[in-house]
Design a protein around this motif. Structure first.
Motif, PDB file in Angstrom:
ATOM      1  N   LYS A 133      46.128  14.898  47.065  1.00  0.00           N
ATOM      2  CA  LYS A 133      46.747  15.902  47.925  1.00  0.00           C
ATOM      3  C   LYS A 133      47.918  15.326  48.732  1.00  0.00           C
ATOM      4  O   LYS A 133      48.898  15.996  49.017  1.00  0.00           O
ATOM      5  CB  LYS A 133      45.677  16.461  48.872  1.00  0.00           C
ATOM      6  N   PHE A 134      47.767  14.036  49.125  1.00  0.00           N
ATOM      7  CA  PHE A 134      48.811  13.405  49.944  1.00  0.00           C
ATOM      8  C   PHE A 134      49.965  12.883  49.106  1.00  0.00           C
ATOM      9  O   PHE A 134      51.000  12.514  49.630  1.00  0.00           O
ATOM     10  CB  PHE A 134      48.239  12.199  50.706  1.00  0.00           C
ATOM     11  N   ARG A 135      49.737  12.764  47.786  1.00  0.00           N
ATOM     12  CA  ARG A 135      50.621  11.918  47.006  1.00  0.00           C
ATOM     13  C   ARG A 135      51.970  12.570  46.712  1.00  0.00           C
ATOM     14  O   ARG A 135      52.048  13.594  46.031  1.00  0.00           O
ATOM     15  CB  ARG A 135      49.923  11.578  45.706  1.00  0.00           C
ATOM     16  N   ASN A 136      53.040  12.043  47.268  1.00  0.00           N
ATOM     17  CA  ASN A 136      54.393  12.450  46.902  1.00  0.00           C
ATOM     18  C   ASN A 136      55.312  11.248  47.114  1.00  0.00           C
ATOM     19  O   ASN A 136      54.849  10.169  47.515  1.00  0.00           O
ATOM     20  CB  ASN A 136      54.856  13.670  47.717  1.00  0.00           C
ATOM     21  N   VAL A 137      56.599  11.412  46.841  1.00  0.00           N
ATOM     22  CA  VAL A 137      57.516  10.274  46.923  1.00  0.00           C
ATOM     23  C   VAL A 137      57.480   9.656  48.318  1.00  0.00           C
ATOM     24  O   VAL A 137      57.472   8.434  48.487  1.00  0.00           O
ATOM     25  CB  VAL A 137      58.957  10.714  46.577  1.00  0.00           C
ATOM     26  N   PHE A 138      57.421  10.532  49.325  1.00  0.00           N
ATOM     27  CA  PHE A 138      57.466  10.014  50.690  1.00  0.00           C
ATOM     28  C   PHE A 138      56.242   9.153  51.003  1.00  0.00           C
ATOM     29  O   PHE A 138      56.374   8.031  51.502  1.00  0.00           O
ATOM     30  CB  PHE A 138      57.571  11.179  51.677  1.00  0.00           C
ATOM     31  N   THR A 139      55.039   9.665  50.686  1.00  0.00           N
ATOM     32  CA  THR A 139      53.837   8.886  51.052  1.00  0.00           C
ATOM     33  C   THR A 139      53.754   7.609  50.235  1.00  0.00           C
ATOM     34  O   THR A 139      53.317   6.576  50.747  1.00  0.00           O
ATOM     35  CB  THR A 139      52.552   9.705  50.832  1.00  0.00           C
ATOM     36  N   ILE A 140      54.182   7.676  48.955  1.00  0.00           N
ATOM     37  CA  ILE A 140      54.112   6.444  48.150  1.00  0.00           C
ATOM     38  C   ILE A 140      55.086   5.404  48.690  1.00  0.00           C
ATOM     39  O   ILE A 140      54.757   4.215  48.807  1.00  0.00           O
ATOM     40  CB  ILE A 140      54.378   6.760  46.657  1.00  0.00           C
TER      41      ILE A 140
END
Lengths: 206, 298
Positions: free
Chosen positions: B263-270
């Motif tokens: 759910k959290f995973r996107n370019v920003f969080t990675i």
């Protein structure tokens, strides 16, 4: 020490050792001063020093003194780790540093369990106590031994049964600092107190 | 019993920040090299875009690293003594050879990779893998052989160093990949499936790293008195913030959740997770080198 018993007539190699009789030590710093002047030790660093602690509360209190020099170990970790072979153990047991080889990488300082080494402030190489081998080689005692006013320090060949140090080590209960490190230290103490070795200034221990 | 230290001297610090930086850089280099061999050595096609990034970073970082060794030396002009007077028992002597062989191999490996010669690239990838493991493993041995310090003198150190090297290497490659393909390249877009895969690998390598740190702490807690003292310094004393907060909570536990929960995973969080991991591993090197020396010896 650490060798099987042999016949008295058998010729053994020299193994130098140092013995501090703490019952005689008065904590006068003469040994520290003699060491500083003999070896030209700069300000801020020491080849030998004195650690003092106070145990108990007045009137049941006592001060304990621990003079510290290099242990000139039989299994010296500084010699193991020195990458340029600048820390060298002589056949007579003295561990010294070749000043022309040392590159000042400080690995010996990181590995020595006794913290006896320092980097010379201007020469930028490691130095430490080597029992004044320049004096020993000419037949003199190390500077600290000669200066001690109470005769608390003995130096000599432990393998010579007639030497004063061999007799003193044989007749008294002796200890050495951190013998559990497997370094086989050759600086011995009579009357060494456990707390004077273990007391440290870490946080929560004021 | 009241015990008061009336007088003692404080020995000089042996290893400092320069050595921590050196360990950090060799770790990054070894980690990114190993990542680059996934495609060019083991033939996993998906990781092909990482190959060139990995080898360039590995070579560049390993050329930078010895600068900090020279800064650390008391007499840097005498560095050539390391090649002339050898002591096979000393880990630093092992490193002298590794620090020459590994970058040379990196350059040859990279040369064949950029010339599109897969067969030769593969050979030098397989020569490079043991070298990369050794170049960071030996730094672990440098501290492990420092028997004076309870935090260092453990057989876990080389393994811990290697795992944290791979963790930091993956994080670095993720960031460089996103920057190169996302910002500087006009016609190529970053492959999010690939980034996602890397994030998953990173997350589970972090778990392995946490396991090793945890087992180290558990054994320190029941080991001899100096081990217990250094453990107190790490978890309660002076190194509480760098060790517990920055290295482990912000640098490992928090990024793990950022990277692993879909759910959290996107370019920003990675990206954020990878940056935090890089900071965390730097503090790991700092805590091991400087924290390990913080307990007085006598």
């Amino acid at each position: 020490m650490n060798q099987p018993a042999r016949l008295k007539s058998e010729k053994r190699p020299i193994r130098y050792a140092m013995l501090f009789d703490l019952r005689k030590c008065i904590g006068c710093y003469t040994c520290v001063l003699a060491c500083k002047s003999e070896n030209d030790v700069p300000l801020g660093v020491w080849r030998s020093w004195i650690k003092r602690i106070e145990k108990g509360r007045y009137p049941a209190a006592r001060e304990f003194i621990l003079p510290i020099v290099c242990n000139n170990c039989d299994n010296p970790v500084c010699v193991t780790v020195c990458p340029v072979g600048s820390s060298i153990k002589r056949p007579d047991g003295i561990v010294y540093i070749d000043p022309h080889r040392c590159i000042g990488c400080r690995y010996c300082m990181a590995a020595c369990p006794y913290g006896v080494r320092y980097i010379h402030p201007t020469r930028k190489i490691a130095e430490k106590c080597f029992w004044c081998h320049h004096r020993v080689d000419t037949g003199l005692d190390p500077a600290c031994v000669e200066a001690c006013p109470t005769g608390a320090i003995l130096f000599g060949d432990l393998n010579d049964p007639d030497s004063p140090i061999a007799k003193a080590v044989a007749r008294n209960p002796v200890q050495s600092i951190k013998a559990d490190m497997g370094t086989r230290p050759y600086t011995f103490y009579i009357g060494l107190d456990r707390d004077v070795v273990e007391a440290k200034k870490t946080e929560g221990n004021e | 019993m009241d015990i008061q230290i009336l007088q003692n001297i404080v020995p000089q610090e042996a290893f400092g920040l320069n050595i921590a930086i050196y360990f950090y850089l060799t770790g990054l280099s070894a980690g990114s090299f190993i990542l680059s061999t996934l495609a060019y050595g083991f033939g996993i096609k998906m990781f092909k875009p990482l190959g060139k990034i990995g080898v360039v970073m590995a070579t560049f970082l390993l050329m930078l690293a010895p600068v900090f060794l020279l800064l650390h030396l008391g007499s840097p002009i005498r560095f050539w003594h390391l090649f002339v007077y050898l002591n096979p028992a000393s880990p630093i002597t092992w490193g002298t050879f590794l620090l020459i062989l590994y970058p040379i191999n990196c350059i040859i490996y990279g040369y064949f990779m950029f010339r599109d010669k897969p067969k030769q690239t593969r050979i030098f990838a397989f020569i490079g893998i043991p070298l990369a493991i050794l170049i960071h493993g030996y730094t672990g041995f440098i501290v492990a052989v420092g028997k004076a310090r309870a935090l260092w003198n453990t057989a876990l150190m080389p393994v811990l160093f290697l795992v944290s090297a791979i963790v930091s290497g993956i994080a670095l490659v993720i960031i460089v990949y996103l920057v190169v393909f996302g910002v500087f390249s006009k016609n190529r877009k970053p492959d999010f499936q690939l980034v996602g895969k890397l994030a998953t690998i990173l997350a589970w390598t972090i778990v392995l790293d946490l396991f090793l740190v945890g087992s180290d702490l558990i054994v320190l807690a029941v080991s001899h008195s100096e081990a217990q003292e250094v453990l107190q310094v790490l978890i309660r004393g002076k190194f509480f913030v760098p060790f517990v907060i920055i290295e482990n909570l912000l640098g490992k536990v928090f990024p793990f959740f950022l990277l692993v929960i879909p759910k959290f995973r996107n370019v920003f969080t990675i990206t954020l997770g990878s940056i935090l991991v890089l900071i965390g591993i730097f503090f790991m090197r700092y805590v091991v080198v400087v924290g390990g020396e913080s307990v007085p010896l006598i």
